[in-house]
Design a protein around this motif. Structure first.
Motif, PDB file in Angstrom:
ATOM      1  N   ARG A 143      10.128   4.666  38.611  1.00 55.85           N
ATOM      2  CA  ARG A 143       9.299   5.798  39.020  1.00 55.85           C
ATOM      3  C   ARG A 143       8.555   5.504  40.314  1.00 55.85           C
ATOM      4  O   ARG A 143       8.401   4.362  40.720  1.00 55.85           O
ATOM      5  N   THR A 144       8.081   6.579  40.918  1.00 59.47           N
ATOM      6  CA  THR A 144       7.182   6.476  42.064  1.00 59.47           C
ATOM      7  C   THR A 144       5.759   6.673  41.558  1.00 59.47           C
ATOM      8  O   THR A 144       5.459   7.669  40.901  1.00 59.47           O
ATOM      9  N   PHE A 145       4.904   5.695  41.843  1.00 59.88           N
ATOM     10  CA  PHE A 145       3.506   5.791  41.425  1.00 59.88           C
ATOM     11  C   PHE A 145       2.618   6.115  42.631  1.00 59.88           C
ATOM     12  O   PHE A 145       2.705   5.445  43.669  1.00 59.88           O
ATOM     13  N   ILE A 146       1.780   7.137  42.469  1.00 59.12           N
ATOM     14  CA  ILE A 146       0.768   7.475  43.476  1.00 59.12           C
ATOM     15  C   ILE A 146      -0.549   6.894  42.979  1.00 59.12           C
ATOM     16  O   ILE A 146      -1.032   7.261  41.900  1.00 59.12           O
ATOM     17  N   ILE A 156       7.586  11.048  54.204  1.00 55.71           N
ATOM     18  CA  ILE A 156       7.410  10.131  53.072  1.00 55.71           C
ATOM     19  C   ILE A 156       8.519  10.343  52.046  1.00 55.71           C
ATOM     20  O   ILE A 156       9.066   9.388  51.489  1.00 55.71           O
ATOM     21  N   SER A 157       8.875  11.609  51.819  1.00 55.63           N
ATOM     22  CA  SER A 157       9.976  11.907  50.895  1.00 55.63           C
ATOM     23  C   SER A 157      11.287  11.316  51.392  1.00 55.63           C
ATOM     24  O   SER A 157      12.057  10.735  50.613  1.00 55.63           O
ATOM     25  N   ASP A 158      11.537  11.440  52.691  1.00 57.72           N
ATOM     26  CA  ASP A 158      12.771  10.866  53.263  1.00 57.72           C
ATOM     27  C   ASP A 158      12.787   9.346  53.101  1.00 57.72           C
ATOM     28  O   ASP A 158      13.849   8.751  52.850  1.00 57.72           O
ATOM     29  N   LYS A 159      11.612   8.713  53.251  1.00 57.10           N
ATOM     30  CA  LYS A 159      11.542   7.263  53.076  1.00 57.10           C
ATOM     31  C   LYS A 159      11.879   6.877  51.636  1.00 57.10           C
ATOM     32  O   LYS A 159      12.586   5.889  51.395  1.00 57.10           O
ATOM     33  N   GLN A 166      -1.812  16.529  43.727  1.00 52.30           N
ATOM     34  CA  GLN A 166      -1.077  17.467  44.571  1.00 52.30           C
ATOM     35  C   GLN A 166      -0.002  16.755  45.388  1.00 52.30           C
ATOM     36  O   GLN A 166       1.122  17.260  45.527  1.00 52.30           O
ATOM     37  N   ILE A 167      -0.347  15.586  45.916  1.00 50.48           N
ATOM     38  CA  ILE A 167       0.631  14.812  46.694  1.00 50.48           C
ATOM     39  C   ILE A 167       1.798  14.400  45.802  1.00 50.48           C
ATOM     40  O   ILE A 167       2.962  14.482  46.195  1.00 50.48           O
ATOM     41  N   GLY A 168       1.493  13.963  44.581  1.00 51.81           N
ATOM     42  CA  GLY A 168       2.548  13.575  43.657  1.00 51.81           C
ATOM     43  C   GLY A 168       3.480  14.722  43.322  1.00 51.81           C
ATOM     44  O   GLY A 168       4.703  14.550  43.275  1.00 51.81           O
ATOM     45  N   GLU A 169       2.911  15.914  43.107  1.00 50.74           N
ATOM     46  CA  GLU A 169       3.733  17.081  42.785  1.00 50.74           C
ATOM     47  C   GLU A 169       4.597  17.482  43.970  1.00 50.74           C
ATOM     48  O   GLU A 169       5.780  17.832  43.811  1.00 50.74           O
ATOM     49  N   GLU A 170       4.024  17.428  45.175  1.00 51.34           N
ATOM     50  CA  GLU A 170       4.784  17.775  46.380  1.00 51.34           C
ATOM     51  C   GLU A 170       5.948  16.799  46.585  1.00 51.34           C
ATOM     52  O   GLU A 170       7.069  17.207  46.905  1.00 51.34           O
ATOM     53  N   GLU A 195      10.793  11.266  39.913  1.00 52.65           N
ATOM     54  CA  GLU A 195       9.669  11.390  38.991  1.00 52.65           C
ATOM     55  C   GLU A 195       8.472  10.612  39.539  1.00 52.65           C
ATOM     56  O   GLU A 195       8.621   9.487  40.016  1.00 52.65           O
ATOM     57  N   THR A 196       7.302  11.219  39.468  1.00 51.20           N
ATOM     58  CA  THR A 196       6.091  10.564  39.978  1.00 51.20           C
ATOM     59  C   THR A 196       5.043  10.453  38.869  1.00 51.20           C
ATOM     60  O   THR A 196       5.003  11.270  37.947  1.00 51.20           O
ATOM     61  N   ARG A 197       4.217   9.439  38.970  1.00 47.69           N
ATOM     62  CA  ARG A 197       3.090   9.247  38.068  1.00 47.69           C
ATOM     63  C   ARG A 197       1.848   8.964  38.911  1.00 47.69           C
ATOM     64  O   ARG A 197       1.932   8.347  39.985  1.00 47.69           O
ATOM     65  N   ILE A 198       0.700   9.394  38.402  1.00 50.18           N
ATOM     66  CA  ILE A 198      -0.552   9.279  39.152  1.00 50.18           C
ATOM     67  C   ILE A 198      -1.499   8.313  38.450  1.00 50.18           C
ATOM     68  O   ILE A 198      -1.680   8.376  37.232  1.00 50.18           O
ATOM     69  N   THR A 199      -2.108   7.418  39.222  1.00 49.52           N
ATOM     70  CA  THR A 199      -3.187   6.563  38.722  1.00 49.52           C
ATOM     71  C   THR A 199      -4.366   6.662  39.673  1.00 49.52           C
ATOM     72  O   THR A 199      -4.209   6.462  40.882  1.00 49.52           O
ATOM     73  N   ILE A 200      -5.529   7.013  39.132  1.00 54.81           N
ATOM     74  CA  ILE A 200      -6.757   7.077  39.942  1.00 54.81           C
ATOM     75  C   ILE A 200      -7.657   5.925  39.511  1.00 54.81           C
ATOM     76  O   ILE A 200      -8.141   5.896  38.374  1.00 54.81           O
ATOM     77  N   LEU A 201      -7.864   4.980  40.410  1.00 51.37           N
ATOM     78  CA  LEU A 201      -8.614   3.775  40.050  1.00 51.37           C
ATOM     79  C   LEU A 201     -10.116   4.030  39.946  1.00 51.37           C
ATOM     80  O   LEU A 201     -10.814   3.372  39.171  1.00 51.37           O
ATOM     81  N   GLY A 202     -10.636   4.959  40.737  1.00 48.71           N
ATOM     82  CA  GLY A 202     -12.034   5.365  40.607  1.00 48.71           C
ATOM     83  C   GLY A 202     -13.029   4.219  40.697  1.00 48.71           C
ATOM     84  O   GLY A 202     -12.885   3.290  41.483  1.00 48.71           O
TER      85      GLY A 202
END
Length: 322
Positions: free
Chosen positions: A165-168, A204-207, A232-236, A244-251
């Motif tokens: 997967r791609t993680f944001i 970024i998608s092309d990369k 939003q970036i992950g969905e785009e 498939e993308t997954r999001i992690t916010i370290l906060g």
């Protein structure tokens, strides 16, 4: 010491690993030189309401490697008003405090300048994880926060690889992308998005697609919070690349934890330098870490042209992630 008998110290704004180490150095070096040191709880808010207590050697025992700040910190809307500033000054006079050490970031220094304008002796110590204070190579807390991100990303990469997967990963940095940039370089992120530099999601998608074509089965993208919503970036990117993308916010995870050895060392040096500045009867100064040396510089340096973004390092990150 010619009249300087009592000094105050407070921590303000966002907490940063190493603030306690700086506080310890201020208290112990101050006492070593015969000063009475007062700790002010909850930053400027506590100052305005007279939350002031005398510190002893034991007050700062065993805190050098403790995260956060034992003096606590708070935002103070009242300190932004003339009335609040006058109340703060009155409390300092009431406690017969001759000089004040402020440990914090940009907003904290602005508050310090309002007190200096009223004739108070002020010294600032730059403590913020964003490393966005001009005039110093490093601020207290930045090295620790960056290492925290690198450690988290190393764990996330294991899962990203296992599940292909791609993680944001969103990190702190509303106006400044230094954490994202340096952590991204250190952990080999495929893309780094920062508020200082425009980015193109199609590129970024092309990369991502090029990496997949040569057998790469996962990617890590670091996003400073000021560069846009990770969701939003992950969905785009999912829509454009099909991956498939997954999001992690370290906060706030990035603000916690024991300071790194570098942060603890810089903090101790800056705390000691603050006392030297006070004993030299200088005011409107801040401590700074420049070319691996702790120096004294004008507090106005924090508001010069701003700390320049390291475009060379950013370009290197892109070159390494082709």
């Amino acid at each position: 010491m010619s009249g300087i008998k009592r000094i105050g110290v407070l921590t303000s704004g966002g907490d940063a690993p190493g603030m306690n180490a700086a506080l310890r150095a201020v208290v112990r070096k101050g006492i070593y030189h015969g000063l009475v040191v007062y700790g002010i709880n909850r930053g400027y808010e506590g100052l305005i309401h007279g939350e002031i207590q005398e510190m002893s050697l034991g007050s700062v025992a065993d805190i050098v490697l403790r995260g956060g700040t034992i003096l606590k910190t708070a935002r103070s809307a009242e300190m932004r008003t003339v009335e609040g500033q006058l109340k703060a000054t009155e409390q300092l006079h009431k406690s017969q405090i001759d000089a004040l050490v402020v440990i914090g970031g940009d907003g904290s220094f602005r508050g310090a300048q309002t007190l200096a304008a009223q004739g108070l002796q002020i010294v600032g110590i730059p403590g913020t994880i964003d490393n966005d204070i001009a005039g110093t190579d490093l601020t207290i807390g930045f090295d620790t926060a960056t290492n925290t991100v690198v450690d988290a990303v190393s764990k996330i990469r294991d899962t990203a690889s296992s599940h292909e997967r791609t993680f944001i990963v969103e990190v702190m940095g509303r106006d400044c992308g230094n954490i994202a940039l340096q952590a991204g370089i250190a952990c080999g992120a495929e893309s780094i998005l920062v508020p200082e530099i425009p980015y193109d999601l199609d590129e970024i998608s092309d990369k991502l697609k090029r990496g997949h074509q040569r057998g790469k089965n996962h990617s890590i993208i670091l996003v400073a919070e000021g560069a846009g919503s990770a969701f939003q970036i992950g969905e785009e990117l999912r829509s454009r690349s099909g991956f498939e993308t997954r999001i992690t916010i370290l906060g706030h995870l990035q603000r916690g934890g024991n300071p790194s050895a570098l942060d603890a060392m810089i903090a101790a040096g800056m705390g000691g330098k603050a006392i030297e500045i006070i004993l030299a009867h200088e005011t409107s100064k801040m401590t700074a870490y420049v070319n691996q040396v702790i120096i004294s510089t004008s507090l106005d340096a924090a508001y010069g042209k701003g700390r320049p973004f390291n475009r060379e390092l950013y370009d290197l990150a892109n070159e390494l992630s082709i």
